[in-house]
Scaffold this motif. Structure first.
Motif, PDB file in Angstrom:
ATOM      1  N   GLN A 176      14.444  11.493   2.339  1.00 53.06           N
ATOM      2  CA  GLN A 176      13.781  12.872   2.555  1.00 53.06           C
ATOM      3  C   GLN A 176      12.310  12.746   2.025  1.00 53.06           C
ATOM      4  OE1 GLN A 176      16.621  15.190   0.095  1.00 53.06           O
ATOM      5  NE2 GLN A 176      17.344  16.055   2.172  1.00 53.06           N
ATOM      6  N   GLU A 177      12.140  12.282   0.806  1.00 54.39           N
ATOM      7  CA  GLU A 177      10.810  12.262   0.392  1.00 54.39           C
ATOM      8  C   GLU A 177       9.587  11.477   1.502  1.00 54.39           C
ATOM      9  OE1 GLU A 177      11.164  10.651  -3.341  1.00 54.39           O
ATOM     10  OE2 GLU A 177      11.665  12.626  -4.492  1.00 54.39           O
ATOM     11  N   GLU A 178      10.082  10.545   2.222  1.00 57.54           N
ATOM     12  CA  GLU A 178       9.276   9.849   3.104  1.00 57.54           C
ATOM     13  C   GLU A 178       9.144  10.855   4.191  1.00 57.54           C
ATOM     14  OE1 GLU A 178      11.583   6.384   4.130  1.00 57.54           O
ATOM     15  OE2 GLU A 178      11.448   5.430   2.150  1.00 57.54           O
ATOM     16  N   SER A 179      10.038  11.441   4.714  1.00 57.09           N
ATOM     17  CA  SER A 179       9.818  12.346   5.918  1.00 57.09           C
ATOM     18  C   SER A 179       8.927  13.629   5.405  1.00 57.09           C
ATOM     19  CB  SER A 179      11.147  13.018   6.410  1.00 57.09           C
ATOM     20  OG  SER A 179      12.048  11.877   6.546  1.00 57.09           O
ATOM     21  N   LEU A 180       8.993  14.125   4.103  1.00 55.78           N
ATOM     22  CA  LEU A 180       8.418  15.252   3.663  1.00 55.78           C
ATOM     23  C   LEU A 180       6.838  14.749   3.747  1.00 55.78           C
ATOM     24  CD1 LEU A 180       8.763  17.955   2.573  1.00 55.78           C
ATOM     25  CD2 LEU A 180       8.731  17.187   0.338  1.00 55.78           C
ATOM     26  N   SER A 181       6.653  13.524   3.045  1.00 58.00           N
ATOM     27  CA  SER A 181       5.360  13.003   2.973  1.00 58.00           C
ATOM     28  C   SER A 181       4.410  13.048   4.556  1.00 58.00           C
ATOM     29  CB  SER A 181       5.134  11.894   2.436  1.00 58.00           C
ATOM     30  OG  SER A 181       3.723  11.134   2.370  1.00 58.00           O
ATOM     31  N   ARG A 182       5.204  12.637   5.277  1.00 61.90           N
ATOM     32  CA  ARG A 182       4.772  12.770   6.785  1.00 61.90           C
ATOM     33  C   ARG A 182       4.479  14.018   7.152  1.00 61.90           C
ATOM     34  NH1 ARG A 182       8.513   8.408   7.274  1.00 61.90           N
ATOM     35  NH2 ARG A 182       9.853   9.616   8.105  1.00 61.90           N
ATOM     36  N   GLU A 192      -1.538  19.285   6.570  1.00 61.72           N
ATOM     37  CA  GLU A 192      -2.552  19.317   5.771  1.00 61.72           C
ATOM     38  C   GLU A 192      -3.852  20.320   6.526  1.00 61.72           C
ATOM     39  OE1 GLU A 192      -5.812  16.477   3.168  1.00 61.72           O
ATOM     40  OE2 GLU A 192      -3.997  15.491   4.383  1.00 61.72           O
ATOM     41  N   LYS A 193      -4.235  20.270   7.670  1.00 61.98           N
ATOM     42  CA  LYS A 193      -5.286  20.605   8.108  1.00 61.98           C
ATOM     43  C   LYS A 193      -4.701  21.954   9.153  1.00 61.98           C
ATOM     44  CE  LYS A 193      -8.309  16.628   8.358  1.00 61.98           C
ATOM     45  NZ  LYS A 193      -9.092  15.564   9.120  1.00 61.98           N
ATOM     46  N   THR A 194      -3.759  22.454   9.069  1.00 61.27           N
ATOM     47  CA  THR A 194      -2.981  23.410   9.895  1.00 61.27           C
ATOM     48  C   THR A 194      -3.324  24.721   9.007  1.00 61.27           C
ATOM     49  OG1 THR A 194      -0.744  23.357   9.148  1.00 61.27           O
ATOM     50  CG2 THR A 194      -1.347  21.856  10.968  1.00 61.27           C
ATOM     51  N   GLY A 195      -3.106  25.695   9.741  1.00 64.80           N
ATOM     52  CA  GLY A 195      -3.125  27.057   8.959  1.00 64.80           C
ATOM     53  C   GLY A 195      -2.131  27.411   7.922  1.00 64.80           C
ATOM     54  N   ILE A 196      -0.986  26.896   8.247  1.00 61.32           N
ATOM     55  CA  ILE A 196       0.074  27.137   7.406  1.00 61.32           C
ATOM     56  C   ILE A 196      -0.006  26.236   6.234  1.00 61.32           C
ATOM     57  CG2 ILE A 196       2.522  27.150   6.931  1.00 61.32           C
ATOM     58  CD1 ILE A 196       2.937  28.043   9.890  1.00 61.32           C
ATOM     59  N   GLY A 219      -1.158  24.895   0.826  1.00 62.94           N
ATOM     60  CA  GLY A 219      -1.933  23.999  -0.116  1.00 62.94           C
ATOM     61  C   GLY A 219      -1.699  22.712  -0.185  1.00 62.94           C
ATOM     62  N   VAL A 220      -1.144  22.352   1.009  1.00 67.63           N
ATOM     63  CA  VAL A 220      -0.344  20.795   1.005  1.00 67.63           C
ATOM     64  C   VAL A 220      -1.239  19.581   1.488  1.00 67.63           C
ATOM     65  CG1 VAL A 220       1.823  21.853   1.158  1.00 67.63           C
ATOM     66  CG2 VAL A 220       0.620  20.999   3.270  1.00 67.63           C
ATOM     67  N   ASN A 221      -1.050  18.371   1.191  1.00 69.46           N
ATOM     68  CA  ASN A 221      -1.562  17.195   1.664  1.00 69.46           C
ATOM     69  C   ASN A 221      -0.472  15.979   1.535  1.00 69.46           C
ATOM     70  OD1 ASN A 221      -1.932  15.759  -0.783  1.00 69.46           O
ATOM     71  ND2 ASN A 221      -3.644  17.366  -1.289  1.00 69.46           N
ATOM     72  N   GLN A 222      -0.840  15.107   2.027  1.00 67.50           N
ATOM     73  CA  GLN A 222       0.288  13.764   2.117  1.00 67.50           C
ATOM     74  C   GLN A 222       0.853  13.491   0.598  1.00 67.50           C
ATOM     75  OE1 GLN A 222      -0.955  10.206   4.217  1.00 67.50           O
ATOM     76  NE2 GLN A 222       0.816   9.569   4.203  1.00 67.50           N
ATOM     77  N   ARG A 223      -0.107  13.695  -0.552  1.00 72.57           N
ATOM     78  CA  ARG A 223       0.272  13.438  -1.809  1.00 72.57           C
ATOM     79  C   ARG A 223       0.868  14.587  -2.596  1.00 72.57           C
ATOM     80  NH1 ARG A 223      -4.365  11.578  -0.451  1.00 72.57           N
ATOM     81  NH2 ARG A 223      -5.412  13.324  -1.456  1.00 72.57           N
ATOM     82  N   THR A 224       0.972  15.887  -1.931  1.00 73.98           N
ATOM     83  CA  THR A 224       1.714  16.814  -2.637  1.00 73.98           C
ATOM     84  C   THR A 224       3.167  16.650  -2.867  1.00 73.98           C
ATOM     85  OG1 THR A 224       0.243  18.510  -1.614  1.00 73.98           O
ATOM     86  CG2 THR A 224       2.276  19.441  -2.334  1.00 73.98           C
ATOM     87  N   ALA A 263      -2.726  26.686  13.657  1.00 85.52           N
ATOM     88  CA  ALA A 263      -1.594  27.123  12.528  1.00 85.52           C
ATOM     89  C   ALA A 263      -0.550  26.160  12.406  1.00 85.52           C
ATOM     90  CB  ALA A 263      -1.288  28.424  12.861  1.00 85.52           C
ATOM     91  N   PHE A 264      -0.411  25.317  13.435  1.00 85.45           N
ATOM     92  CA  PHE A 264       0.988  24.609  13.662  1.00 85.45           C
ATOM     93  C   PHE A 264       0.828  23.092  13.768  1.00 85.45           C
ATOM     94  CE2 PHE A 264       1.990  28.889  14.715  1.00 85.45           C
ATOM     95  CZ  PHE A 264       3.299  29.267  14.116  1.00 85.45           C
ATOM     96  N   MET A 265       2.094  22.517  13.084  1.00 86.90           N
ATOM     97  CA  MET A 265       1.876  20.979  13.467  1.00 86.90           C
ATOM     98  C   MET A 265       1.761  20.206  14.687  1.00 86.90           C
ATOM     99  SD  MET A 265       4.313  19.555  10.252  1.00 86.90           S
ATOM    100  CE  MET A 265       5.680  20.578  10.582  1.00 86.90           C
ATOM    101  N   TYR A 266       2.535  20.999  15.577  1.00 84.95           N
ATOM    102  CA  TYR A 266       2.537  20.361  16.880  1.00 84.95           C
ATOM    103  C   TYR A 266       1.956  21.561  18.116  1.00 84.95           C
ATOM    104  CZ  TYR A 266       6.457  18.317  14.465  1.00 84.95           C
ATOM    105  OH  TYR A 266       7.198  17.781  13.595  1.00 84.95           O
TER     106      TYR A 266
END
Length: 543
Positions: free
Chosen positions: A98-104, A110-114, A119-124, A148-151
């Motif tokens: 799960q942590e691998e999926s969450l990191s992705r 990271e650069k989306t509005g949400i 306040g997230v990035n790949q290392r959060t 605002a969204f990932m996709y």
């Protein structure tokens, strides 16, 4: 990496032949096995791409292939023998994946509005993020914007809640999540058809499902199910039929059904008395487990099997798998999200922090918890779900699964306050009615005022022989015994703060027909006025 994937795809593509020829030389079976093998072998890195290219791009062909009974049975046998393997891992192993999926996911957000608002990035780390609720996402969901969204926005479905937990809400659900939740759905079908010793499902079995159509999430899920099951499972009836027409479909066709997904209250109140004798089902999932628990023996005698249950919401989609050892329990599917828990009792999400959240492997049997959900594909992160759950076992021995087993407890935060002394929730009322041993279809309760005094007003559709006076006294006796705050109301104010109203037979069926709820639940505490008006009109007609 991309070169390897491309060549693998070309290799599969070259093996494809016209349908007439593949039936004879079994290359169709080989192709389907190649897809299964590829998804398992390369899924960690290419799962999304593999799905789009191998499944979506070849959807019509695969549908024809699996629609052939010989091929479909071969694939079903392959999957059936491995269906519970992903859940035979430890909670710790599942969490690492799960942590691998969450990191992705965080890298995409990271650069989306949400993502920026979270306040997230790949290392959060997940523990660094506060608990959220619908208010956090509402602006993004009501007025979606591409940044605002990932996709891309066209890769989302816009779904509406049924309103059982409060005001109407809209959600943006990734299509990818709807596809993936049918991995869980397929496992649930196998669990649903598990008799305690073996899976009894067979290719082409007919499963009756009664949920609301789009834009409710159940409609989306059923629509995607038709695309993802390729005829292995036959789902009936037409999703767009009315609630009552779906009931009539069951009554007319029960002898052609192998399994059913429906409300226990519907089965008990609307179907049983219209069918002479008993019926035979191989699998049954009830969406109102608390009612099913009260009528377990009656349902078993009528259908020949014990009812099972699942849990799902617009936010979580299909996120649980039925337990076989504990038929009205379930375990959370670690592939659908990260599930954290907080001991029930806190009313505000901001009071919950990383210091008082409990991981899945740390829950205790017997305790009741609020659920905090993090999607592995969608934007919802540390989202407080408006329901509570009781942990009832550490594992399912029949399935050899070491994940905790839960059962639904009650709607979170919906309580009745009488004279500012007591807080009575759905679970407490259900428990009291169970102790009284009163037979009923469903109920709704609210606080009503008369001459300056407040009363718990219970509107109940009964099926057994009990008077309003008898139920009032019995309910008072139970609550007085188990609820200290209720006892204080009675002793301090000197009256029994309960009113009982028996509504006519069919009242809650009428409510369900007009309300259209995705998962078909009655709003048992503080029903919204538009729904409660149906109850009042039913009472007036009775007079």
């Amino acid at each position: 990496m991309h070169f390897l994937f491309f060549n693998t795809f070309l290799l599969c593509s070259k093996n494809l032949r016209p349908l007439d020829s593949v039936i004879e030389n079994k290359s169709a079976i080989r192709f389907c096995w190649d897809i299964e093998w590829l998804l398992q072998l390369l899924g960690k890195k290419f799962k999304n791409i593999l799905y789009v290219v191998l499944v979506r791009g070849r959807a019509k062909l695969i549908s024809k292939l699996l629609g052939n009974p010989s091929i479909g049975k071969m694939i079903l046998n392959f999957k059936e023998g491995r269906v519970f393997e992903p859940y035979e891992v430890s909670v710790e192993v599942a969490r690492k994946k799960q942590e691998e999926s969450l990191s992705r996911k965080f890298a995409r957000m990271e650069k989306t509005g949400i993502g920026k608002k979270l306040g997230v990035n790949q290392r959060t780390k997940l523990e660094e993020i506060p608990v959220t609720d619908y208010n956090f996402y509402e602006g993004f969901f009501r007025k979606p914007s591409a940044d605002a969204f990932m996709y891309p926005l066209e890769e989302y479905e816009r779904a509406r809640t049924s309103g059982t937990s409060g005001a109407e809400k809209w959600f943006m659900i990734p299509k990818l999540s709807l596809v993936k939740c049918w991995e869980t759905g397929f496992v649930n079908i196998m669990a649903m058809f598990h008799d305690g010793e073996k899976i009894t499902f067979r290719y082409g079995d007919v499963v009756y499902v009664n949920v609301a159509p789009q834009p409710f999430v159940g409609g989306f899920m059923l629509d995607y199910a038709g695309r993802e099951t390729y005829g292995i499972i036959k789902l009936v009836p037409n999703l767009n039929l009315s609630f009552s027409d779906k009931i009539q479909f069951f009554i007319r066709n029960y002898d052609k059904l192998d399994g059913a997904v429906m409300l226990a209250s519907t089965l008990v109140s609307q179907i049983m008395h219209q069918i002479d004798g008993t019926i035979t089902l191989k699998g049954l999932i009830t969406l109102d487990s608390q009612i099913a628990e009260m009528y377990t023996n009656k349902i078993r005698d009528f259908t020949g099997i014990l009812p099972k249950t699942i849990y799902g919401t617009t936010e979580t989609l299909n996120c649980t798998i039925s337990s076989v050892q504990y038929p009205l329990g379930f375990f959370f599917d670690w592939k659908r999200g990260i599930f954290e828990f907080c001991p029930a009792g806190k009313d505000e999400p901001q009071k919950m922090s990383s210091t008082n959240l409990t991981s899945l492997d740390k829950v205790e049997v017997g305790k009741i918890y609020n659920l905090i959900f993090t999607s592995l594909e969608g934007e919802l992160t540390r989202y407080l779900i408006d329901d509570t759950f009781q942990c009832i076992a550490r594992r399912d021995d029949v399935l050899s699964i070491d994940f905790p087993i839960f059962k639904f407890s009650s709607r979170f935060g919906k309580r009745l306050s009488i004279q500012n002394f007591t807080r009575i929730d759905e679970a407490e009322l259900l428990s009291a009615l169970r102790d009284i041993n009163v037979s009923f279809i469903d109920f709704t309760a609210r606080v009503e005022e008369e001459n300056g005094s407040e009363y718990l007003a219970l509107y109940l559709e009964k099926t057994g022989p009990i008077s309003e006076k008898e139920l009032k006294q019995s309910l008072n006796d139970i609550l007085y015994k188990v609820d200290v705050d209720y006892r204080n109301v009675v002793d301090f104010f000197g009256y029994i703060p309960i009113k009982i109203y028996f509504v006519p037979r069919g009242t809650f069926l009428k409510y369900m027909e007009e309300k259209i709820a995705s998962w078909g639940k009655v709003e048992r505490i503080n029903m919204k006025q538009e729904g409660f008006q149906i109850i009042l009109e039913s009472l007036k007609r009775q007079e």
